[in-house]
Scaffold this active site. Structure first.
Site, short mmCIF file in Angstrom:
data_model
loop_
_atom_site.label_atom_id
_atom_site.label_comp_id
_atom_site.label_asym_id
_atom_site.label_seq_id
_atom_site.Cartn_x
_atom_site.Cartn_y
_atom_site.Cartn_z
N ASP A 531 0.88 -1.10 -0.01
CA ASP A 531 0.01 -0.02 -0.12
C ASP A 531 0.78 1.42 -0.11
OD1 ASP A 531 -2.52 1.39 0.09
OD2 ASP A 531 -3.16 0.41 1.61
N GLU A 534 3.18 5.15 -3.63
CA GLU A 534 3.53 6.32 -4.70
C GLU A 534 4.95 6.95 -4.47
OE1 GLU A 534 -0.61 5.28 -4.39
OE2 GLU A 534 0.82 6.07 -2.82
N ASP A 608 -7.91 4.20 -3.84
CA ASP A 608 -9.00 4.50 -3.03
C ASP A 608 -10.00 5.23 -3.33
OD1 ASP A 608 -7.64 3.11 -1.17
OD2 ASP A 608 -6.78 4.63 -0.13
#
Length: 929
Positions: A531, A534, A608
């Site tokens: 997760d 980025e 998300d």
């Protein structure tokens, strides 16, 4: 002058405009050229992160020279470079022009950064005919499919995946080898609204009228002020909001008029969270919602005039003290939108890109994977259904969920443990909280041994200050320091100070693997959910601040390597696990992605996203462009991750509850035919038995499509093998397979493999939709067998419990027996459904399903060939073998009726079915209806 056997290097006359001075063209394959350029006297040798370490030997090629240009000619492609300007034209084997750089299209602008080598902002512009379409570029959340004429921002965000691989409708693709933030298409700077002529409510020129109302139910009562720049994009920008405005309960309305400085179609680019509505000349242009903490992009076009004002009204309901809204625009420019497009990267030592020629997109994706690496055959279980939620709080919750699926007979292969299974103050410890997970090793064993499922776990590159794993990284200098220096706390409990590890350092990657191996892999964990890759160290920080948070890194500056974190993070886990255990296939699900990540056993999900029908609609082109970026494995949170208040505060009731159920039903129907089939999201709980009771049509439909996917497993897993062995793409926009002009722009239909055309439903209460049927073939409804001639668009039925799925004539589809998990039993008997109208073929692929023995040739294929004129099926000789292979099997063969509908029946044999015993030798079967 000749460079070496692979290409040439030339010097371009010096220019004051910082254009290319040194230019190199290399032949990589018969269809691939590498272009490198620098404004200096030499081209630096920079180790690429996206290109695999070894490439095939270059083919033979010919050098030709004219008075003003030099050509590099292979048997399939040509690259011609001007000796004067350095401009390059790419052609096919016949000399037909495919792509040409614009005159003076290369530009290098020196930038200042703390590094040991010079960096430049780099631009390359190409000529582009008006009818060219442009696709790929990773995963965007704008709802666009064809990017021609737009600006595409390749910056890694939660929900936006930056992949600088562009696919054209003109027989070529471009892989842009740069790791920094990149703009593609119309690369001009976005302008604030104040650059237009603005008029307030009273007609006074200069600004719009803004009303900041503290009660959203009374939007016209509040602080009024004049505004022309509306830019609440990042956390720092929220300081510009009036101090007395109640963002949690209020609303902002901007009204007035716009007039253009240039007549024509203007493009508007938004970033928003909360509720946003925009009306122009009384027409509702945009009506969207996003959770406040995760803004998303939106794009629309609007005709504006220099002599006639257009009224505008914008309404923003933030819903939170941290919510975001900005709007900017680009004026019309035929040069930038219709005649050219460009790549512009923020930072690089040199320009480096690959031109890939191919008659088909499949050929070009083969070229992309030749450069960046093959995708592995994913473990068979990964192609089944995954259940996840945010989050299972206890060991008992997780086990009870799997048990309930098994009790109900609903197929399931993977249960996912999301974040915060660790003690609250120990993020990065990879320890289970002993109060909530008293025996995690036993939990994993029970999932494996009793329930025959896998367990994936969330692993972040994030560490709380002071824990043991933090100190291990800190002692080696492998942690990003700025978030620690800022004493920035996160959102957990009282808030804790944290940072991420530097995945660009090889030693740091090895240490990260060691930590998760010791704490998790040794307990039997099967797969990794990576997760925030980025990396999202501090959500909604400005880009400049994000750079300080991930700087310095082991390779250089954050400007130069901003977009590549997810690639090196996945690399460390893939290489670590294969070194530890070279048998079990690695599986990684990562929120971000980059070219080459497919070679590390990695897939990506769409982040998300919001639980709304319009967000479901946007995922369809997002997934198709991701597939056109060369990356084959992708998924969404079925149902959407975060929800509006009407769904979860309190439990949804009445109409809201039924909308929630229908949203999930439609999303599950679409998700069944995504490369990976995965449910996840915030409360309400996402398990089908929590969405609706057993007799509800939502429950029945979700279970029906779940079981259908498992019956299709022989088809699906064969294509998984094809992804590796043949560089295939599973989720296929229609323009990959059909030449109809309509196919170029269709963004809400796709082929799932060679046979199934999927047509999702993404509007609430829709019970039909328009479907385009490509020409020159016949189409069969998968479930009813009803036939439709191609070459037209018609309205088709889409009842609550079904989506329209059509089978292309000439298809051979293998269906397996009903199973509860992928390894439950072999695919025997195997039902072959054949759809007449054209000749057909299919290659049945099988291997051991979980290990890497296929890399050493341990797999089998059986070619299936259907002759439509003779109504014969050839089951070819089996090639290859592997441990556990079925040496004797049964085929049940049904030829669909071309003259009357033949409903799909898998649990009983039709009178026309042929039952064949197969021992591995070729068989020819005569078929009849």
């Amino acid at each position: 002058m000749p460079l070496n056997s692979n290409g040439i290097q030339i010097t371009i006359p010096a220019s004051e405009n910082m254009e290319a001075h040194t230019l190199r063209i290399e032949v990589i394959s018969e269809d691939i050229f590498r272009i490198s350029a620098s404004p200096t006297d030499s081209i630096p040798e920079v180790q690429s992160l996206m290109i695999q370490d070894s490439l095939p030997k270059a083919p033979s090629w010919e050098r030709r020279e004219t008075n003003d240009s030099i050509g590099l000619i292979t048997s399939k492609s040509q690259a011609w470079v001007s000796k004067i300007t350095g401009g390059i034209a790419f052609k096919d084997e016949s000399g037909k022009l495919l792509l040409k750089e614009t005159p003076g299209g290369k530009a290098f602008l020196p930038i200042t950064a703390d590094q040991n080598h010079p960096l430049f902002t780099i631009t390359q512009r190409f000529e582009s005919p008006r009818d060219e379409s442009l696709y790929g570029l990773g995963q965007q959340q704008t709802g666009l499919f064809d990017y021609k004429g737009y600006q595409v921002d390749l910056t890694q965000y939660n929900g936006v995946v930056a992949v600088p691989f562009l696919t054209s409708s003109r027989e070529y693709s471009i892989l842009w080898d740069n790791n920094s933030i990149t703009k593609v298409g119309d690369t001009r700077e976005l302008l604030p609204l104040s650059e237009l002529r603005l008029f307030d409510q009273l007609g006074k020129e200069g600004f719009l009228t803004a009303v900041y109302a503290n009660n959203k139910e009374q939007p016209n009562q509040g602080l009024k002020q004049h505004e022309g720049q509306i830019d609440y994009t990042f956390l720092d920008d929220l300081e510009k909001i009036p101090a007395d405005f109640n963002m949690a309960d209020g609303a902002v309305t901007w009204t007035g008029q716009l007039m253009a400085n240039h007549n024509g179609l203007h493009q508007f680019y938004l970033s928003y969270s909360g509720y946003i509505k925009i009306w122009i000349d009384g027409q509702l242009i945009l009506d969207r919602w996003r959770e406040s903490w995760n803004p998303g992009p939106a794009v629309f076009r609007q005709e504006l005039h220099t002599d006639k004002p257009s009224s505008i009204k914008m309404e923003w309901i933030p819903e939170s003290t941290q919510s975001f809204f900005s709007i900017k625009y680009l004026a019309p420019s035929a040069y930038d939108t219709e005649q050219t497009y460009a790549f512009q990267s923020e930072a690089g030592q040199m320009m480096d890109y690959y031109f890939i020629h191919g008659k088909s997109i499949d050929e070009r994706i083969h070229g992309y994977r030749l450069l960046t690496g093959k995708a592995q055959v994913m473990p068979k279980w990964a192609m089944g259904f995954w259940q996840s939620r945010e989050r299972y709080h206890t060991q008992a919750e997780l086990l009870n969920t799997v048990a309930e699926y098994r009790k109900r007979g609903i197929p399931l292969d993977n249960i996912v443990q999301d974040w915060s299974y660790w003690p609250e103050a120990e993020w990065g410890s990879h320890d289970f909280d002993p109060e909530r997970f008293p025996d995690p090793a036993a939990m994993v064993r029970k999932v494996h041994e009793e329930y025959h499922a896998q367990l994936m776990i969330s692993v972040w590159p994030k560490f709380y200050e002071g824990i043991d794993h933090y100190e291990q990284f800190e002692s080696k200098g492998w942690l990003y320091q700025q978030n620690i220096k800022n004493r920035q706390k996160d959102w957990i409990g009282q808030g804790y100070i944290s940072t991420f590890y530097d995945a660009f350092a090889p030693g740091a990657r090895e240490l990260f693997w060691k930590q998760i191996n010791d704490k998790l892999y040794q307990k039997g964990i099967d797969a990794w959910w990576l997760d925030a890759t980025e990396p999202d160290i501090h959500s909604n920080s400005s880009i400049d601040h994000r750079k300080t948070l991930m700087s310095p890194n082991a390779l250089g500056t954050s400007e130069e390597y901003f977009n590549a974190y997810s690639l090196v993070n996945a690399k460390g886990i893939y290489e670590g696990q294969r070194k530890q255990n070279n048998q079990d296939r690695v599986f990684i699900l990562t929120r971000s992605g980059f070219p080459g990540i497919q070679r590390y056993g990695a897939a990506t999900w769409s982040g998300d996203i919001a639980a709304r029908f319009d967000e479901l609609e946007q995922q369809i082109p997002a997934g198709l462009n991701f597939a056109l970026s060369g990356l084959p494995y992708w998924t969404t949170d079925i149902g959407g991750f975060f929800v509006e208040n009407k769904y979860d505060r309190p439990d949804p009731q009445g109409d809201d509850l039924e909308e929630w159920r229908e949203l999930n039903t439609r999303w599950y129907q679409y998700g069944t035919f995504s490369p990976l089939y995965r449910s996840h999201g915030q409360y309400p709980y996402r398990e089908v038995f929590n969405i609706a009771p057993d007799e509800h049509p939502a429950y029945k439909s979700i279970v029906f499509y779940n079981k259908l996917r498992y019956r299709l497993m022989p088809y699906l897993y064969s294509l998984t093998g094809k992804i590796h062995h043949d560089d295939y793409t599973l989720m296929r926009p229609l323009m990959m397979d059909f030449e109809d002009k309509e196919a170029k722009s269709i963004k809400d239909q796709f082929m799932f493999g060679p046979s199934l055309m999927i047509n999702p439903i993404y509007q609430y209460k829709a019970r039909s939709r328009e479907v385009f049927f490509p020409d020159h073939t016949l189409w069969y409804d998968l479930l009813t067998g009803e036939k439709i001639e191609g070459g037209k668009t018609i309205e088709v039925a889409a009842p609550y419990d079904k989506i329209p799925i059509y089978v292309k004539a000439g298809s051979i589809i293998p269906f397996g027996p009903e199973i509860s998990y992928t390894s439950e039993k072999p695919a025997d008997p195997l039902h072959l459904w054949i759809y007449p109208g054209q000749n057909g073929k299919f290659e049945l692929y099988e291997d051991e399903g979980i290990n890497y023995n296929y890399e050493n040739g341990f797999y089998s294929t059986i070619n299936l060939l259907y002759n439509d004129a003779e109504k014969t099926l050839v089951i070819g000789e089996r090639k290859g073998e592997f441990e556990g292979m079925l040496k004797s099997r049964t085929f049940i063969i049904t030829l669909a009726n071309k003259n009357s509908a033949t409903a799909l029946e898998l649990d009983k044999e039709s009178e026309q079915a042929k039952i064949i015993k197969y021992e591995g030798k070729e068989i020819i079967i005569k078929l009849s209806n």
